[in-house]
Design a protein around this motif. Structure first.
Motif, PDB file in Angstrom:
ATOM      1  N   ALA A  93       0.982  -0.853  -2.517  1.00 58.11           N
ATOM      2  CA  ALA A  93       2.371  -0.390  -2.465  1.00 58.11           C
ATOM      3  C   ALA A  93       2.950  -0.429  -1.054  1.00 58.11           C
ATOM      4  N   GLY A  94       2.235  -1.002  -0.093  1.00 59.97           N
ATOM      5  CA  GLY A  94       2.772  -1.129   1.259  1.00 59.97           C
ATOM      6  C   GLY A  94       1.897  -0.431   2.291  1.00 59.97           C
ATOM      7  N   VAL A 116       4.671  11.700  15.832  1.00 61.48           N
ATOM      8  CA  VAL A 116       5.929  11.959  15.113  1.00 61.48           C
ATOM      9  C   VAL A 116       6.570  10.676  14.545  1.00 61.48           C
ATOM     10  N   LEU A 117       6.727   9.647  15.372  1.00 58.83           N
ATOM     11  CA  LEU A 117       7.375   8.419  14.906  1.00 58.83           C
ATOM     12  C   LEU A 117       6.393   7.593  14.060  1.00 58.83           C
ATOM     13  N   ASP A 118       6.878   7.047  12.970  1.00 63.15           N
ATOM     14  CA  ASP A 118       6.045   6.240  12.063  1.00 63.15           C
ATOM     15  C   ASP A 118       6.812   4.987  11.647  1.00 63.15           C
ATOM     16  N   ILE A 119       6.101   4.080  11.010  1.00 59.86           N
ATOM     17  CA  ILE A 119       6.733   2.874  10.455  1.00 59.86           C
ATOM     18  C   ILE A 119       6.293   2.737   9.001  1.00 59.86           C
ATOM     19  N   ARG A 120       7.262   2.470   8.138  1.00 55.17           N
ATOM     20  CA  ARG A 120       6.962   2.140   6.737  1.00 55.17           C
ATOM     21  C   ARG A 120       7.118   0.639   6.558  1.00 55.17           C
ATOM     22  N   VAL A 121       6.188   0.038   5.844  1.00 54.13           N
ATOM     23  CA  VAL A 121       6.238  -1.408   5.625  1.00 54.13           C
ATOM     24  C   VAL A 121       6.079  -1.676   4.127  1.00 54.13           C
ATOM     25  N   GLU A 122       7.045  -2.386   3.546  1.00 59.20           N
ATOM     26  CA  GLU A 122       6.961  -2.731   2.125  1.00 59.20           C
ATOM     27  C   GLU A 122       5.951  -3.857   1.915  1.00 59.20           C
ATOM     28  N   PRO A 123       5.476  -4.024   0.681  1.00 59.38           N
ATOM     29  CA  PRO A 123       4.494  -5.089   0.429  1.00 59.38           C
ATOM     30  C   PRO A 123       4.997  -6.459   0.885  1.00 59.38           C
ATOM     31  N   THR A 176      -5.552  -5.532   1.104  1.00 60.40           N
ATOM     32  CA  THR A 176      -4.520  -5.228   0.104  1.00 60.40           C
ATOM     33  C   THR A 176      -5.074  -5.293  -1.321  1.00 60.40           C
ATOM     34  N   ASP A 177      -6.248  -5.922  -1.458  1.00 61.90           N
ATOM     35  CA  ASP A 177      -6.897  -5.959  -2.782  1.00 61.90           C
ATOM     36  C   ASP A 177      -8.066  -4.971  -2.847  1.00 61.90           C
ATOM     37  N   PHE A 178      -8.090  -4.024  -1.908  1.00 59.93           N
ATOM     38  CA  PHE A 178      -9.199  -3.071  -1.879  1.00 59.93           C
ATOM     39  C   PHE A 178      -9.232  -2.245  -3.169  1.00 59.93           C
ATOM     40  N   ARG A 179     -10.415  -2.093  -3.705  1.00 64.48           N
ATOM     41  CA  ARG A 179     -10.585  -1.207  -4.859  1.00 64.48           C
ATOM     42  C   ARG A 179     -11.647  -0.185  -4.516  1.00 64.48           C
ATOM     43  N   PRO A 180     -11.380   1.080  -4.787  1.00 65.86           N
ATOM     44  CA  PRO A 180     -12.372   2.118  -4.482  1.00 65.86           C
ATOM     45  C   PRO A 180     -13.506   2.107  -5.484  1.00 65.86           C
ATOM     46  N   ASP A 181     -14.615   2.671  -5.097  1.00 64.90           N
ATOM     47  CA  ASP A 181     -15.695   2.928  -6.035  1.00 64.90           C
ATOM     48  C   ASP A 181     -15.143   3.839  -7.135  1.00 64.90           C
ATOM     49  N   PRO A 182     -15.404   3.512  -8.403  1.00 63.67           N
ATOM     50  CA  PRO A 182     -14.842   4.339  -9.487  1.00 63.67           C
ATOM     51  C   PRO A 182     -15.276   5.807  -9.413  1.00 63.67           C
TER      52      PRO A 182
END
Ligand code: MG
Length: 208
Positions: A93-94, A116-123, A176-182
């Protein structure tokens, strides 16, 4: 599991338990499952450190909450003044770029100072600053950063934004395709999470 804490001066402002995916010369790679506990400062009037500088909050206390909406893969590069968060809902989701001081290890995890300052990045790599107003309002406040330090924080953000625009690492599709251990369910805050001041020993909170 490590306890990730953010401090402002000697005051803990934010704490959350994170699963360690990797810990090597590249730094820490951490995982947070939505539904996990975290704690952030909330004052007697329900205000947070987003609303007011720390010294203007009325008796702020670390308050337990639940992390919502997104799973997060977080990379904290060793010695870097930022962390990169890969946000996942049903799919990637970004990114979120959290400008922060280089982390320091403590026996249960890592401490840093949120800048304090951040950056949001879309996919699709469109990006925008987050909390610019808050950043401007904190600049020059006691316990925060002066104008020169604020320039350096923003310059690091601009440097990272260039990597975003160029689709360069770490914004090149890595993870970006990371999947966690179930088996990685939500975590709860461990014993000792509620030390509100740097150096405070484990045990009952002050006044309890
Ligand atoms: Mg931040």
């Amino acid at each position: 599991m490590v306890l990730q804490r953010y401090f402002r001066g000697d005051r803990c402002t934010f704490v959350r338990p994170m699963r360690v995916v990797r810990d090597d010369q590249d730094g820490l790679l951490l995982w947070l499952t939505a539904g996990s506990e975290f704690a952030a400062l909330v004052d007697a009037d329900g205000r947070t450190s987003h609303d007011l500088p720390l010294d203007e909050l009325n008796e702020p206390r670390l308050t337990r909450q639940r992390w919502r909406d997104y799973d997060v893969l977080e990379w904290m590069p060793a010695g870097a003044a930022y962390s990169i968060w890969w946000m996942f809902a049903d799919a990637f989701a970004g990114w979120y770029v959290n400008l922060e001081s280089p982390y320091e290890r403590h026996p249960e995890g890592v401490d840093s100072v949120d800048l304090v300052l951040d950056i949001r990045v879309e996919p699709g790599r469109a990006w925008n600053w987050k909390d610019e107003d808050e950043f401007a309002a904190r600049t020059g406040r006691p316990g925060y950063f002066d104008a020169v330090e604020a320039e350096a924080i923003r310059a690091e953000g601009n440097r990272l934004a260039k990597l975003v625009e160029g689709g360069e690492f770490p914004f090149d599709g890595t993870h970006t395709d990371f999947r966690p251990d179930p088996g990685w369910g939500p975590l709860t805050l461990p014993t000792g999470w509620d030390r509100e001041h740097r150096g405070q020993s484990a045990g009952p909170r002050r006044g309890e």
